[in-house]
Design an enzyme around this catalytic site. Sequence first.
Site, PDB file in Angstrom:
ATOM      1  N   GLU A 167       0.186  -1.242   0.196  1.00 24.21           N
ATOM      2  CA  GLU A 167       0.191  -0.270   0.432  1.00 24.21           C
ATOM      3  C   GLU A 167       1.405   1.428   0.233  1.00 24.21           C
ATOM      4  O   GLU A 167       1.939   1.284   0.846  1.00 24.21           O
ATOM      5  CB  GLU A 167      -1.048  -0.057   1.100  1.00 24.21           C
ATOM      6  N   HIS A 227       7.543   6.501  20.252  1.00 21.47           N
ATOM      7  CA  HIS A 227       6.531   5.778  21.595  1.00 21.47           C
ATOM      8  C   HIS A 227       6.177   5.399  22.695  1.00 21.47           C
ATOM      9  O   HIS A 227       4.988   4.993  23.531  1.00 21.47           O
ATOM     10  CB  HIS A 227       5.337   4.639  20.098  1.00 21.47           C
ATOM     11  N   CYS A 280      -1.744   2.326   8.715  1.00 18.10           N
ATOM     12  CA  CYS A 280      -0.705   1.492   8.454  1.00 18.10           C
ATOM     13  C   CYS A 280      -0.672  -0.219   8.364  1.00 18.10           C
ATOM     14  O   CYS A 280      -0.881  -0.537   9.511  1.00 18.10           O
ATOM     15  CB  CYS A 280       1.300   1.248   9.595  1.00 18.10           C
TER      16      CYS A 280
END
Length: 262
Positions: A8, A134, A251
Site C-alpha cells: 500500500e 512511542h 499502516c
Amino acid sequence: MRDGNCVEGVLMHYHYGWSLCISTQVGCRMGCRFCASTLEGCVRNLTCGEMIGEVICANRDLGERGRVGHIVLMGAGEPLDNYDEVMRFLRLVSREESCGVGLRHISLSTCGLVEKMRRFAQEGLPVTLSLSLHAPNDEIRKQLMPVAQRYRMEEVLSACRYYVERTGRRVVFEYALVGGVNDSEACARELASRLRGLQCHVNLIPLNTVEERDLRGVSEARVQQFLHTLEKCHISATRRREMGDDIAGACGQLRRRVLERT
Ligand code: SF4
C-alpha cells in the site's frame, strides 16, 4: 507486484502539496503492537524499482491534479531493514529524470535499528530521520515494540544525536498516544526530560484503532494536555492530523482489506 504480492501507498494532500507514504517491504518483521503491517511477518523486501513504481503509480493517479512532491517512508516495512535497496531508491527518486522529489522533502521512519541509523547518518543524505519512539522509557517501549528488547532507549537516542551531528537536521520523534499505556502526565514529563537538549520535534499521533489488536485511542483533551506539557518543557511538538482512519489507511490496514477481498 509481479509475483502477486500487494503493498500500500497512501497519498495525502497538504497545504504544501501532495505527499506520498510508501511501503518498503511486503509486511514487516518488527512486530510493533499497534501496527497491522506486521501481523503476518515480512514476506520480502521491495526492490528500488518497486518503490519507484509506487511513486509513478501515484503520479499517474494524480494526473492533472499535480505531482508527488514529498515522500515519507512510513508505510509497511522497516526501511533500514531493507537498507541497500532503500539507499538506491533515495538516490534515484530524487533525480530530475526520475521522479524529481528532493531529498529534503523525504522522511525515513525507523523503529530504531541503532547500527543502521549510524550507517545512514554517514551516507550524507539530507533526509529527515523520523524515529518511532512511542514511549518515554524502556519499560513502556518494550510493551509496544519488540525492538526495544534489543536496543535500549539510551542507545537509540544516542544514534539520533549522532544523526543530528552528521547531517545538521533535527530528528522527528513519532509518538502514538495509546490510552492507558503511554498517555499520562508523568509520561509527558519523562519524555520531555529525556529529549531535553536534542535538536528534535515530537509528532503526537492519536492512535488509529487497530481492530486486530487490543489497543485503544485517547480523547482529544488528553492529546492537548500531553502537548501542553511538552511545550511547557520547551520541547517542540505538534499533534499530527489523523489521516486515513476513515479509509483504513493506517499502516497495514489497506493492504489487509485488499487481501481479505481477494
Ligand atoms: S510500525 Fe513500522 S517498523 Fe513497526 S511493525 Fe509497523 S511497519 Fe514495521
